[in-house]
Design a protein around this motif. Sequence first.
Motif, PDB file in Angstrom:
ATOM      1  N   TYR A 266       0.744  -1.132   0.042  1.00  0.00           N
ATOM      2  CA  TYR A 266      -0.030  -0.115   0.083  1.00  0.00           C
ATOM      3  C   TYR A 266       0.959   1.263  -0.021  1.00  0.00           C
ATOM      4  O   TYR A 266       1.089   1.940   0.972  1.00  0.00           O
ATOM      5  CB  TYR A 266      -0.891   0.099   1.054  1.00  0.00           C
ATOM      6  CG  TYR A 266      -1.941  -1.147   1.134  1.00  0.00           C
ATOM      7  CD1 TYR A 266      -3.041  -1.298   0.074  1.00  0.00           C
ATOM      8  CD2 TYR A 266      -1.738  -2.338   1.521  1.00  0.00           C
ATOM      9  CE1 TYR A 266      -4.038  -2.252   0.054  1.00  0.00           C
ATOM     10  CE2 TYR A 266      -2.747  -3.413   1.745  1.00  0.00           C
ATOM     11  CZ  TYR A 266      -3.649  -3.425   0.796  1.00  0.00           C
ATOM     12  OH  TYR A 266      -4.543  -4.674   0.393  1.00  0.00           O
TER      13      TYR A 266
ATOM     14  N   GLY B 123      -7.383  -0.012   8.993  1.00  0.00           N
ATOM     15  CA  GLY B 123      -7.184  -0.448   7.646  1.00  0.00           C
ATOM     16  C   GLY B 123      -8.394  -0.045   6.745  1.00  0.00           C
ATOM     17  O   GLY B 123      -9.057  -0.424   5.911  1.00  0.00           O
TER      18      GLY B 123
ATOM     19  N   LYS C  19     -17.039   1.247   1.682  1.00  0.00           N
ATOM     20  CA  LYS C  19     -18.210   0.422   2.668  1.00  0.00           C
ATOM     21  C   LYS C  19     -18.664   1.165   3.622  1.00  0.00           C
ATOM     22  O   LYS C  19     -19.538   0.944   4.277  1.00  0.00           O
ATOM     23  CB  LYS C  19     -17.703  -0.842   2.806  1.00  0.00           C
ATOM     24  CG  LYS C  19     -17.686  -1.741   1.767  1.00  0.00           C
ATOM     25  CD  LYS C  19     -17.157  -3.387   1.772  1.00  0.00           C
ATOM     26  CE  LYS C  19     -15.687  -3.145   1.931  1.00  0.00           C
ATOM     27  NZ  LYS C  19     -14.798  -4.167   2.140  1.00  0.00           N
TER      28      LYS C  19
ATOM     29  N   ASP D 216      -5.193   4.044   8.918  1.00  0.00           N
ATOM     30  CA  ASP D 216      -4.659   3.279   7.809  1.00  0.00           C
ATOM     31  C   ASP D 216      -3.055   3.664   7.876  1.00  0.00           C
ATOM     32  O   ASP D 216      -2.832   4.794   7.951  1.00  0.00           O
ATOM     33  CB  ASP D 216      -5.115   3.725   6.626  1.00  0.00           C
ATOM     34  CG  ASP D 216      -5.104   2.922   5.546  1.00  0.00           C
ATOM     35  OD1 ASP D 216      -6.017   2.215   5.370  1.00  0.00           O
ATOM     36  OD2 ASP D 216      -3.952   2.453   5.087  1.00  0.00           O
ATOM     37  N   VAL D 217      -1.971   2.635   7.198  1.00  0.00           N
ATOM     38  CA  VAL D 217      -0.780   2.770   7.287  1.00  0.00           C
ATOM     39  C   VAL D 217      -0.526   3.875   5.799  1.00  0.00           C
ATOM     40  O   VAL D 217       0.434   4.338   5.988  1.00  0.00           O
ATOM     41  CB  VAL D 217      -0.277   1.473   7.106  1.00  0.00           C
ATOM     42  CG1 VAL D 217      -0.167   0.877   5.920  1.00  0.00           C
ATOM     43  CG2 VAL D 217       1.340   1.628   7.497  1.00  0.00           C
TER      44      VAL D 217
ATOM     45  N   TYR E 262      -1.956  -0.729  12.622  1.00  0.00           N
ATOM     46  CA  TYR E 262      -2.988  -1.210  13.382  1.00  0.00           C
ATOM     47  C   TYR E 262      -2.566  -1.084  15.114  1.00  0.00           C
ATOM     48  O   TYR E 262      -3.163  -0.466  15.924  1.00  0.00           O
ATOM     49  CB  TYR E 262      -3.331  -2.504  13.226  1.00  0.00           C
ATOM     50  CG  TYR E 262      -3.804  -2.949  11.880  1.00  0.00           C
ATOM     51  CD1 TYR E 262      -4.666  -2.024  11.118  1.00  0.00           C
ATOM     52  CD2 TYR E 262      -3.382  -4.234  11.324  1.00  0.00           C
ATOM     53  CE1 TYR E 262      -4.894  -2.402   9.725  1.00  0.00           C
ATOM     54  CE2 TYR E 262      -3.573  -4.504   9.871  1.00  0.00           C
ATOM     55  CZ  TYR E 262      -4.426  -3.690   9.243  1.00  0.00           C
ATOM     56  OH  TYR E 262      -4.831  -3.948   7.921  1.00  0.00           O
TER      57      TYR E 262
END
Length: 344
Positions: free
Chosen positions: A56, A103, A109, A130-131, A159
């Motif tokens: 990512y 994440g 969604k 989120d990273v 996380y």
Amino acid sequence: MSNFSQTVNQDLSLSEESLQIDYLSGSNLLSNSLDGQDVILGLTQTPKTLPARYFYNQRGSELFEQICELPEYYPTRTEAQILQQYAQEIAQMTGACELVELGSGSSTKTRLLLDAYQALGSKFRYVPIDVSGEILVESARQLRQDYPKLDIQGLVGTYTQAMEKLTPSSFPSRLIFFLGSSLGNFSSQDCDRFFSQIKAALDAGEYFLLGVDLQKPKHLLEAAYNDSQGVTAQFNLNMLEHLNQRFAGNFDPKLFEHWAFYNEEFNQIEMHLRSLQSQTVCLEALNLKIKFEAGETIRTEISRKFDKDEMKQQLQAQGLKPLTVWTDPKQWFGLFLAQKSEVN
Ligand SMILES: C[S@@+](CC[C@H](N)C(=O)[O-])C[C@H]1O[C@@H](n2cnc3c(N)ncnc32)[C@H](O)[C@@H]1O
């Protein structure tokens, strides 16, 4: 919410109290200097592995969004269908909440949940984690436009880093949620560790919502990770570009190929990058030279596929009492709502 003693605000016009993105210090995400110990460890062991989080960078996040739209990739749309149907019930069961998403990615969604909590009429807050700072900032901006009154307190970090920073919520309750079957990327041992971190970040009576991919025939699984347009292959190979960027590397993605298969013994999809020739690659910033034989692979991801009853037992054993499991008509995907037990 949380007291981040060592955080840095990016240039996000974040003067409003109700939109804040904090970069957790120690994540080293402000520069190209992720410390990379996990890369060294993974690439010097046999067989070679890399942590899935290196998929990512910005390009990786964009490719993941494309994967979600692929005809073969059923998980995203199946989980979205379940959320569409049950988000209101989830909101009613948990009540006014601080919604912490691990994440969060594009938070697409998530909108189904945000709509349901908004319809409840009580105050709530959204805490995306989120990273990948790029996607978190971009999705916070978009959410801001579409939900002008939403209180967003994002965290860029892993996380583990983020959960360690969460302090008790000022809201009547907290819901931590983890969608997209990202749990499948953890080994069974890491899963247990992760659940105990979740438990530590919740007070008794607070909630955990977990979306996981369920076991199904091999051909359906293998098709989902070997799509006909080759987007998953690009996503996998992009990890090498990401390592080049981060660690001054000279991986040539053309000298590797994507390989994904279902390992029935462990109920897991495995994604690998296979070296097409013998070669030596250097990651200068890590002072690391890696030798590859022709045909040797790096395992870049496991994606475990779960059994509904076993997952219920595992949650229960970790002090996260399963309240309800929702699935789709084909039972391809499961959404579990659990509550931290009063007594552990
Ligand atoms: C498979 S995507 C899922 C995105 C979204 N939750 C969904 O269900 O579509 C995984 C997301 O988790 C983030 N991520 C991966 N590993 C992470 C880690 N160790 N800590 C924090 N975020 C991570 C990635 O940047 C990515 O946005």
